[in-house]
Design a protein around this motif. Structure first.
Motif, PDB file in Angstrom:
ATOM      1  N   ASP A  10      -3.911  34.730 -10.277  1.00 59.13           N
ATOM      2  CA  ASP A  10      -5.022  35.494 -10.068  1.00 59.13           C
ATOM      3  C   ASP A  10      -4.554  36.962 -10.055  1.00 59.13           C
ATOM      4  O   ASP A  10      -3.851  37.446  -9.477  1.00 59.13           O
ATOM      5  CB  ASP A  10      -5.866  35.209  -8.823  1.00 59.13           C
ATOM      6  N   LEU A  19      -6.842  37.602 -15.457  1.00 56.58           N
ATOM      7  CA  LEU A  19      -7.131  36.413 -14.753  1.00 56.58           C
ATOM      8  C   LEU A  19      -7.877  36.526 -13.591  1.00 56.58           C
ATOM      9  O   LEU A  19      -7.333  37.061 -12.566  1.00 56.58           O
ATOM     10  CB  LEU A  19      -5.760  35.686 -14.615  1.00 56.58           C
ATOM     11  N   ARG A  21     -10.058  34.127 -11.869  1.00 57.67           N
ATOM     12  CA  ARG A  21     -10.154  32.955 -10.791  1.00 57.67           C
ATOM     13  C   ARG A  21      -9.884  31.808 -11.702  1.00 57.67           C
ATOM     14  O   ARG A  21      -9.657  31.675 -12.950  1.00 57.67           O
ATOM     15  CB  ARG A  21     -11.575  32.738 -10.447  1.00 57.67           C
ATOM     16  N   LEU A  22      -9.127  30.781 -10.930  1.00 61.40           N
ATOM     17  CA  LEU A  22      -8.605  29.620 -11.363  1.00 61.40           C
ATOM     18  C   LEU A  22      -9.754  28.772 -11.306  1.00 61.40           C
ATOM     19  O   LEU A  22     -10.467  28.291 -10.511  1.00 61.40           O
ATOM     20  CB  LEU A  22      -7.458  29.082 -10.119  1.00 61.40           C
ATOM     21  N   TYR A  32      -7.636  29.400 -16.287  1.00 57.33           N
ATOM     22  CA  TYR A  32      -8.366  30.451 -15.599  1.00 57.33           C
ATOM     23  C   TYR A  32      -9.222  31.471 -16.464  1.00 57.33           C
ATOM     24  O   TYR A  32      -9.300  31.216 -17.606  1.00 57.33           O
ATOM     25  CB  TYR A  32      -7.020  31.794 -15.328  1.00 57.33           C
TER      26      TYR A  32
END
Length: 299
Positions: A10, A19, A21-22, A32
């Motif tokens: 993140d 990126l 959020r997962l 992501y």
């Protein structure tokens, strides 16, 4: 490179995308949400180069079929291999788990089944087999107005394989996956046979039952001989094996039981059998995704 580092990216910038959020992770790596100005995509990150190249190739081949995430790019970032693609909505297992009844209504299930087979048809017409068909590997497109319409798309092609050439000659996969160890593989594959297009369809059948309220995950915990018997009888005698609440799907499963490795899958006939399972509902009609009391409602 430790797998755990894939889950802590993140805030990383890759190819101009942040990126943010997962979204998910598994043996393949991590996915992501990634943003660049007003553009939001999904980015898969992995240390497994070959599997991501296979995934990128499948996405490129399916680009114009509208049954999978749209391909944007693939490449390398430091020790990682990446694929950028369209950001989809909820996967179907998430929808199931977040629906209070843990099941779809019959009219919804028929349309989901129809679209799942349509996805496989596009894949198989490219001489590709997915080999990892399960509810979590189908996801909804982002809702479109009017009416929050969505469609089912297939994803996660890391285990897919071009099973034959243009002349129909079978092609080996040098990666050497052992599919008979997968508890949710089809009966023939559980015996040690190589996956074929029909086995994608059979696994889709399991996913359809799961979406319809059958606890397939609990069934997978059965002793080996009991699970194998169930898999065999589901395609040999579906009328006697299907759960009572899902017996209306017998026309579809009877047709699935007629599939054999050496003949191409007749996807149009399978879709007709899905329609025959609930004649009063147009299986080709659109799905819509709304929310009620904080729960997703797919109709």
């Amino acid at each position: 490179m430790c797998y755990d580092t894939l889950l802590t990216l993140d805030g990383t910038h890759i190819r101009g995308y942040l990126l943010t959020r997962l979204i998910g992770h598994g043996s393949f790596g991590a996915v992501y949400e990634a943003k660049c100005n007003s553009d939001t995509i999904a980015m898969k990150v992995s240390t497994e180069e070959e599997d991501l190249l296979v995934e990128a190739s499948a996405l490129q081949q399916l680009y114009y079929n509208d049954v999978s995430p749209k391909y944007h790019f693939n490449g390398k970032y430091g020790p990682y291999h990446i694929v950028g693609m369209e950001l989809l909505g909820f996967d179907l297992e998430w929808i199931r788990e977040n629906t209070p009844s843990k099941s779809c209504q019959r009219s919804t299930l028929i349309r989901i089944a129809y679209q799942m087979v349509h996805c496989l048809q596009a894949l198989h017409e490219k001489r590709l087999i997915h080999r990892d068909v399960k509810l979590s590997n189908f996801a909804l497109s982002q809702p479109k107005t009017p009416g929050n319409q969505v469609s089912v798309k297939i994803l996660d092609f890391g285990m897919s394989h071009e099973y034959c050439d243009a002349d129909g000659n079978l092609k080996e996969d040098p990666r050497g996956f052992v599919f008979k160890k997968m508890r949710y593989s089809s009966y023939d594959v559980s015996l040690g046979l190589d996956p074929a297009p029909k086995d994608d369809v059979i696994m889709a059948g399991y996913a359809i039952l799961y979406a319809g309220g059958f606890d397939f995950h609990e069934k997978l915990k059965s002793p080996d001989n009991e699970l194998m018997n169930w898999k065999r009888e589901l395609i040999r005698a579906p009328g006697e094996t299907l759960p009572l609440m899902l017996k209306f799907l017998e026309p579809f499963f009877e047709e699935v039981g007629e599939l054999i490795d050496i003949l191409p899958v007749n996807h149009d006939l399978l879709k007709q059998r899905i329609q025959d399972s609930l004649p009063e509902m147009d299986a080709r009609s659109a799905l819509t995704l709304t929310e009620e009391d904080g729960h997703p409602v797919l109709t």
